[in-house]
Design an enzyme around this catalytic site. Structure first.
Site, PDB file in Angstrom:
ATOM      1  N   ASP A   1     -13.892  -6.490  -4.121  1.00 59.65           N
ATOM      2  CA  ASP A   1     -14.089  -6.577  -2.676  1.00 59.65           C
ATOM      3  C   ASP A   1     -15.477  -7.147  -2.439  1.00 59.65           C
ATOM      4  O   ASP A   1     -16.459  -6.601  -2.940  1.00 59.65           O
ATOM      5  CB  ASP A   1     -13.990  -5.190  -2.044  1.00 59.65           C
ATOM      6  CG  ASP A   1     -12.561  -4.665  -2.063  1.00 59.65           C
ATOM      7  OD1 ASP A   1     -11.683  -5.346  -1.514  1.00 59.65           O
ATOM      8  OD2 ASP A   1     -12.324  -3.579  -2.636  1.00 59.65           O
TER       9      ASP A   1
ATOM     10  N   ASP B   1       0.865  -1.179   0.000  1.00 55.42           N
ATOM     11  CA  ASP B   1       0.000   0.000   0.000  1.00 55.42           C
ATOM     12  C   ASP B   1       0.901   1.227   0.000  1.00 55.42           C
ATOM     13  O   ASP B   1       1.769   1.366   0.861  1.00 55.42           O
ATOM     14  CB  ASP B   1      -0.896   0.012   1.248  1.00 55.42           C
ATOM     15  CG  ASP B   1      -2.066  -0.957   1.108  1.00 55.42           C
ATOM     16  OD1 ASP B   1      -2.272  -1.473  -0.011  1.00 55.42           O
ATOM     17  OD2 ASP B   1      -2.759  -1.200   2.106  1.00 55.42           O
TER      18      ASP B   1
END
Lengths: 209, 260
Positions: free
Chosen positions: B130, B11
């Site tokens: 997701d 990230d």
């Protein structure tokens, strides 16, 4: 002056990673889509991702088809990568447009019972020696991503095969021409080794006149 | 034989790695490129940069990070986060990314998948999905968007149907992230993985929930995943990539072993 290796730019695919690989080796290659530049090259890299039909259309539009065939037939070291292998064949299931026809044989769709694209690291089993595979062990892993595979008419030209449920030709070569279904520039150290060997092939050819 | 891929995910925010990183002998633990090089040397099969930069004025920093990474890395690099148009994708690929991962933008504008696949090829376009179970124990999952903030937004779209549709539109790979499992370290949602993997023709990457080596083994064997993606298990130095590979190889899962 070092002999010039030209990475053929026909507006398709990402050439940057191939270019970076040669920079990393300390032997910068020239990216060009100019027929004249290609004709003067001492080594040719034909890269490519995408579909064979649009790639052939782009090569034709830029007047690169004849120069590519001329270079391949004139003994200039020539390296096809991924789609750049498929484009060397007679034709493809993917499109009715003929390919360059430098190798007799056909490009076929990977059977639907297998996951498509064939994506990831797989082994290449070396079937015969080739200068570009000098110092590379059989069974080495390379990075593949493709939905079609080549089925050459002449089995004696197969330098490497790969098992993906089907056993297919992953390296094809004759004299000055070599092509891989995988991406050397995405295959870590062993991939870079192939480009290094190709550079050597180009230098040897020039030195021998 | 095709090997199962182990993919560390970084990230990145404003050009720096976000999650805490603990490494011995590491020059700059916050530099995504240095960390990427380290993972490459350890035998990572691919790398993912996920850009979570919030402010628009810092959005171009990731392009510089990707460009620097491309000079050092000769394994595939996927970049995701905040990509909304074919032009966004083009800039990222030009910078040196090999694949583009799209999530919220694909749900909001499914045509983006087809346009991306047409322009750059299906192999470039990764669907990041997701998903969360509708009710615990139930074999139904819904797609969420905007998962970067406040748990995300429910779309009402069935995860399996969305996966099938996205493949038809042109994605070449799907990263399946379970919101229920993400961050728990209790293992991937194996039922979700298997349901998606068995429904589509393209490779599926497991994401969200890895806490042990056995979780990764189960993702490929029971979840039918073609690759496993993980973040914290690697970043915190709990397990190295070579450990994961040895564990899998000992259990007859094909992996690419890299000599140290």
């Amino acid at each position: 002056m070092n002999p010039t290796i030209v990475i053929v730019d026909y507006g398709a695919g990402n050439l940057r990673s191939v270019e970076k690989a040669f920079e990393h080796l300390g032997y910068p290659a020239m990216v060009s889509g100019e027929p004249e530049t290609l004709l003067n090259a001492e080594g040719v890299i034909l890269p490519g991702v995408g579909s064979s039909g649009s790639a052939m259309a782009a090569l034709e539009k830029r007047g690169l088809v004849e120069p590519l065939i001329e270079k391949a037939n004139s003994g200039t070291p020539f390296f096809g990568v991924c789609l750049g292998l498929q484009l060397l064949m007679s034709g493809s299931d993917e499109d009715s447009r003929p390919c360059l026809g430098l190798f007799p044989g056909w490009v076929r769709r990977i059977p639907p019972q297998l996951k498509v694209p064939h994506m990831g690291w797989n082994q290449v089993h070396i079937k015969q020696e080739h200068p570009v595979f000098s110092g590379v062990d059989t069974g080495s892993y390379f990075y593949f991503v493709h939905s079609y595979y080549t089925d050459p008419a002449d089995d004696t030209l197969i330098v490497g095969t790969t098992d993906y449920g089907i056993d297919f030709c992953s390296v094809l070569a004759s004299e000055n021409l070599i092509a891989t279904q995988f991406h050397p520039e995405k295959s870590g150290e062993v991939g870079l080794k192939l480009y290094e060997n190709f550079v050597r092939m180009v230098m040897l050819k020039e030195a021998s006149g | 034989m095709l090997t199962k891929r182990i993919i560390p995910c970084l990230d990145v925010k404003d050009g720096r790695v976000v999650k805490g990183v603990k490494f011995r002998d590491h020059r700059d633990a916050g530099d995504p490129v240095a960390l990427a090089e380290f993972y490459d040397s350890e035998g990572a099969d691919e790398l993912v940069f996920y850009d979570i930069t919030a402010s628009s004025e810092n959005r171009d920093i990731i392009l510089d990070v990707v460009s620097r990474a491309a000079e050092k890395l000769f394994i595939p690099l996927t970049v995701g986060g905040g990509l909304r148009s074919v032009e966004d994708m083009n800039r990222m690929l030009k910078a040196g990314a090999d694949k583009i991962s799209i999530n919220t933008a694909a749900v909001q504008n499914p045509e983006l998948i087809g346009m991306g696949a047409e322009a750059f090829g299906s192999q470039c376009i990764v669907l990041g999905m997701d998903a969360r179970r509708v009710t615990p124990g139930d074999l139904r999952w819904e797609v969420y968007t905007h998962t970067g903030a406040n748990g995300g937004r429910v779309t009402g779209i069935d995860a399996i149907e969305w996966a099938i549709k996205a493949v038809r539109l042109g994605v070449g790979e799907i990263v399946v992230n379970s919101i229920d499992a993400d961050g728990t370290k209790e293992g991937y949602d194996l039922e979700l993985l298997r349901a998606i993997s068995d429904s589509v023709s393209v490779p599926v990457v497991a994401s969200g929930g890895a806490g042990t080596l056995d979780h990764m083994y189960k993702a490929v064997v029971n979840g039918h995943a073609d690759a496993v993606l993980a973040a914290s298990i690697f970043h915190f130095g709990e397990h190295s990539i070579s450990e994961v590979k040895r564990f899998l190889a000992d259990r007859d899962v094909p992996v690419r072993m890299v000599e140290p």
